[in-house]
Design a protein around this motif. Structure first.
Motif, short mmCIF file in Angstrom:
data_model
loop_
_atom_site.label_atom_id
_atom_site.label_comp_id
_atom_site.label_asym_id
_atom_site.label_seq_id
_atom_site.Cartn_x
_atom_site.Cartn_y
_atom_site.Cartn_z
N UNK A 47 31.90 -11.16 64.96
CA UNK A 47 31.42 -9.79 64.77
C UNK A 47 31.42 -8.98 66.06
N UNK A 48 31.67 -7.69 65.92
CA UNK A 48 31.65 -6.74 67.04
C UNK A 48 30.71 -5.60 66.66
N UNK A 82 32.10 -1.07 65.20
CA UNK A 82 31.68 -2.20 64.39
C UNK A 82 32.93 -2.90 63.87
N UNK A 83 32.74 -4.06 63.26
CA UNK A 83 33.87 -4.78 62.69
C UNK A 83 33.93 -6.21 63.17
N UNK A 84 35.15 -6.75 63.19
CA UNK A 84 35.36 -8.16 63.55
C UNK A 84 36.64 -8.29 64.36
N UNK A 85 36.66 -9.34 65.19
CA UNK A 85 37.88 -9.75 65.88
C UNK A 85 38.11 -11.22 65.56
N UNK A 102 39.70 -6.21 63.20
CA UNK A 102 39.35 -5.23 62.17
C UNK A 102 38.24 -4.37 62.77
N UNK A 103 38.60 -3.29 63.44
CA UNK A 103 37.65 -2.50 64.21
C UNK A 103 37.46 -1.12 63.58
N UNK A 104 36.20 -0.73 63.45
CA UNK A 104 35.82 0.53 62.83
C UNK A 104 35.12 1.40 63.86
N UNK A 105 35.68 2.58 64.09
CA UNK A 105 35.12 3.50 65.07
C UNK A 105 34.58 4.74 64.36
N UNK A 126 34.99 -7.68 74.90
CA UNK A 126 34.71 -8.74 75.86
C UNK A 126 33.29 -9.27 75.68
N UNK A 127 32.34 -8.37 75.44
CA UNK A 127 30.95 -8.78 75.24
C UNK A 127 30.82 -9.67 74.01
#
Length: 621
Positions: free
Chosen positions: A223-224, A234-237, A285-288, A323-324
Motif C-alpha cells: 500500500x501507498x 493512494x494506491x499500491x505498488x 496502481x497509483x491514484x493522485x 520510497x517510504x
C-alpha cells in the motif's frame, strides 16, 4: 472572383471529427463507459463481438435521458458537462466536449434505448451514418443501452487499417481495465462473443485489482498512502521481486482519470533504483488527487495526457512516497543468501581476540583392534609413556595382533573399484576437431574465427538468436516440431487477459513444440515444451511471449508465428557474458553460416563483421 471558402456539411465534419475521437473500437468503448459513469450508473455491462467490429454495447442503470436529450446527444458539441469556457478549468466529469456520440454515429450504426427515472416510457432511437432512421416511444428499463454496430461501415479505408479481432479485443480489454480500476465502487460485467470474461462486483481498490489481475496479485501489493497540500497519493505498488521485463500493470490515475505520464513514471522508477534490475519494470496502481484547477486535461483528444502546474514538486513527493512505502513495509529483503554468514562477525565479538581452535587427537586409536585389545593397548601405551619408554618399545603395542592378521594373508581375492571409460561423444574425432578449431572467445561476448581473407568477429548472442529463430520458424511452418514431454505437468498462473491471449495463440505455440493440457480461468497446465526450452524457464518464456504479443502485431498466421519465433530465440539464446568452450564456439559458427540469412539477427542487427588482411595491413602503415 467567386467565394472559395465554404462550410463543410455536418456529416463530413462529423467524419473528420471521428478521426480524432474514434481511432479504433477501443475508443468507442472508452467514450461509452465514461458516459455511463457520468450518468451515475451503479452497474455497467460491456458486450463485445468480433473485436468490436461487429458489436459494441454498453448497458447501464444510470439517470437516462428524456426524448429531447436523446436526440440532442448526437449533435456536435452538445453536452451537459460544461456551460461556459471557464468550466474547462474545473472539470470533475469524464466526457465534456460533446463530440463522442456525434462522431460515432457518423461512422457506424447506432441504436439507443433510454429512459429517465420516474418516466413510464422511454425512447428508442436508431441512426446510421448521421442519418436518423427512426425515433419512437418504447417500454425500456431505467438507464441507457447504446449499441454500436458495423464500425467504419462507410469508410472502408479506415476499416482496413484495423488490426485482427484478437489485437482489437486486447485494446478494448485495456480500456475496460482502466475504467474499472478507476471506479471500484461500480459493478462491471464484460462479455466477449457471448461468454463472460469479467464479473467485477462492487469492492474496495485492493479487491478490484485482485479480481482483474488474478488471485496471486494480492501477495505482490504494497500500500501507498500520503497526503500533502499539493496532492493526495493512494494506491499500491508491486514488490520489487515481482518486477517484469515488460511494461505491464502500470497505471496512473489523476482525479479518477487514467493518464500516461513518462515524467511521473520516471519518479517511480527512481524510487525503485537499486531494488530491481535496470531492464525490469515495476508494477504500480497509483491514484493522485489534485485541485482540478491545477491541471489541464484538454491537451490531447484522448484525454490521456495532462499538464500539471507544478510537475517538479509532484515528482519529488511521488518519489519519496514510494520510497517510504518500500521501507515502511520492509519490502527490501533482510536476508541476503548470497553472503557467506561465516564471514560475518557478531557485534558482541568486535573487541574479542581470535582464539586458535584446540584439536584433541587420540594417539592410541587403532581401527583394526578388537574391543578388548584396544583397552589393553591403550593402557600399555599410557604406562610406557609415563615411564618414558613409549617411543622405544612401540612394538609392544601390537603384541597379540599377529594371531588376528596372519603373515600369509592372501589379498588376491580383493577387488578394487575403478572408473569405466564409456567412450567419447565425438567418437575419436575430438583431436582432429580441436586441431581444426581456429576460434576463440573475446571478452565473453564475441567469437573470433579465421577465414581465407582475414578474420570474422561474431556477436555470440545475436548469432545464436539467428540460429534459433530459423529453427523455430522452420519447425512451426512445416508443423514437425519435436516436443519434450514433462514428467510432471507444470501449472502456471496468469491473469484472465493473459490466459485469453495464450488461448488465442495456442495453435501456433503447439506448432512450435508446446503442449497444453488445459488453458482456462487463471491457470495454464503445460505437459510438453520444445527441446530448446528448459523446464525451469517455461514461465519466463511464456511471460515474454505474452508481453511481445501485446505489442502492435498483425493477426495473420505467419506474422504471429514470426513474433513467437523471435521471442523464443531472444529468450533462449546465449547471453553476453557466458563462457563457451571450443566445441560450442565452432558449432555456433558452423550453424550460423548454415542459416539462410546469417548477416543480420531476427531484429535486423548485424551479427558479424569481417576484418580482411588488407584492413590489418593498413593499421601498420
Amino acid at each position: 472572383m467567386a467565394d472559395i471558402i465554404k462550410l463543410l456539411p455536418d456529416h463530413v465534419a462529423n467524419q473528420i471529427a471521428a478521426g480524432e475521437v474514434v481511432q479504433r473500437p477501443a475508443s468507442v468503448v472508452k467514450e461509452l463507459l465514461e458516459n455511463a459513469i457520468d450518468a451515475g450508473a451503479q452497474t455497467i455491462k460491456l458486450i463485445v463481438k468480433d473485436g468490436g467490429k461487429t458489436l459494441i454495447q454498453v448497458v447501464d442503470d444510470g439517470s437516462g435521458m428524456s426524448e429531447t436529450d436523446a436526440r440532442l446527444s448526437f449533435e456536435r458539441h452538445a453536452t451537459s458537462k460544461i456551460q461556459q469556457a471557464e468550466d474547462l478549468f474545473k472539470l470533475a466529469t469524464k466526457g465534456f466536449r460533446g463530440e463522442a456520440l456525434a462522431s460515432v454515429a457518423a461512422i457506424a450504426h447506432v441504436e439507443m434505448q433510454t429512459k429517465p427515472e420516474g418516466a413510464e416510457l422511454g425512447t428508442h432511437l436508431k441512426i446510421e451514418g448521421s442519418n436518423i432512421i427512426f425515433q419512437e416511444v418504447k417500454v425500456v428499463p431505467k438507464g441507457t443501452s447504446l449499441s454500436v454496430k458495423h464500425l467504419f461501415f462507410n469508410i472502408p479505408a479506415r476499416r482496413n487499417f484495423l488490426k485482427s479481432n484478437q489485437v482489437e479485443l486486447r485494446h478494448i480489454t485495456d480500456e475496460f481495465h482502466r475504467v474499472a480500476l478507476a471506479h471500484p465502487n461500480i459493478a462491471f460485467h464484460y462479455y466477449v462473443n457471448g461468454s463472460e470474461l469479467f464479473n467485477l462486483p462492487k469492492s474496495n481498490l485492493r479487491q478490484r485489482i485482485v479480481h482483474i489481475f488474478g488471485s496471486k496479485t494480492n501477495q505482490k501489493l504494497v500500500p501507498v498512502e500520503e497526503e500533502t497540500q499539493v496532492v493526495k497519493i493512494s494506491g499500491f505498488i508491486n514488490r520489487p521481486q515481482f518486477s517484469k521485463k515488460s511494461r505491464g500493470e502500470q497505471f496512473f490515475f489523476v482525479n479518477n482519470r487514467f493518464i500516461k505520464s513518462p515524467y511521473l513514471h520516471h519518479a517511480v522508477l527512481s524510487a525503485f533504483e537499486g531494488l530491481i534490475k535496470p531492464e525490469n519494470h515495476p508494477g504500480y496502481f497509483l491514484y493522485l488527487e489534485v485541485d482540478p484547477a491545477s491541471i489541464d486535461i484538454n491537451i490531447h483528444p484522448t484525454k490521456t495526457e495532462v499538464k500539471f502546474d507544478d510537475e517538479h514538486t509532484l515528482y519529488a513527493i511521488l518519489r519519496s512516497t514510494v520510497k517510504h512505502s518500500l521501507g515502511q513495509f520492509n519490502v527490501v529483503p533482510a536476508l541476503d543468501f548470497e553472503t557467506d554468514p561465516n564471514l560475518e562477525t557478531p557485534y558482541a565479538f568486535k573487541d574479542k581476540d581470535a582464539e586458535l581452535p584446540k584439536v584433541a587427537v587420540d594417539a592410541t586409536f587403532n581401527p583394526f583392534a578388537e574391543p578388548g585389545t584396544k583397552h589393553v593397548a591403550t593402557q600399555a601405551y599410557r604406562k610406557a609413556h609415563r615411564s618414558g619408554t613409549g617411543d622405544k618399545h612401540w612394538e609392544s603395542l601390537y603384541v597379540g595382533l599377529e594371531s588376528k592378521v596372519g603373515k600369509d594373508t592372501d589379498f588376491s581375492s580383493l577387488q578394487f573399484e575403478s572408473d569405466t571409460i564409456t567412450g567419447s561423444i565425438f567418437e575419436g574425432k575430438l583431436d582432429s576437431m580441436e586441431s581444426l578449431a581456429t576460434t576463440f572467445q573475446l571478452r565473453r561476448k564475441y567469437i573470433v574465427t579465421t577465414i581465407k581473407s582475414g578474420m570474422v568477429v561474431i556477436d555470440q548472442s545475436r548469432a545464436h538468436q539467428r540460429v534459433l529463430y530459423e529453427k523455430f520458424l522452420r519447425n512451426s511452418t512445416i508443423k514437425e516440431a519435436v516436443s519434450q514431454q514433462l514428467l510432471f505437468p507444470l501449472s502456471l498462473s496468469f491473469s484472465k487477459t493473459d490466459v485469453l491471449l495464450l488461448d488465442g495463440i495456442r495453435d501456433t505455440l503447439t506448432a512450435i513444440g508446446f503442449v497444453f493440457d488445459r488453458i482456462e480461468g487463471e491457470s495454464v497446465e503445460v505437459t510438453g515444451v520444445p527441446l530448446s526450452v528448459p523446464e525451469s524457464e517455461v514461465g519466463i518464456v511464456l511471460d515474454q511471449l505474452i508481453a511481445d504479443c501485446q505489442q502492435e502485431v498483425g493477426g495473420e498466421s505467419f506474422s504471429q508465428t514470426d513474433v513467437l519465433s523471435k521471442t523464443l530465440a531472444k529468450t533462449l539464446a546465449v547471453k553476453t557474458g557466458e563462457v563457451l568452450d571450443s566445441a560450442s564456439q565452432l558449432a555456433l559458427v558452423n550453424d550460423l553460416f548454415a542459416c539462410k540469412e546469417a548477416m543480420v539477427s531476427p531484429f535486423n542487427k548485424p551479427v558479424y563483421v569481417t576484418i580482411t588482411e588488407n584492413d590489418i595491413d593498413k593499421k601498420f602503415i
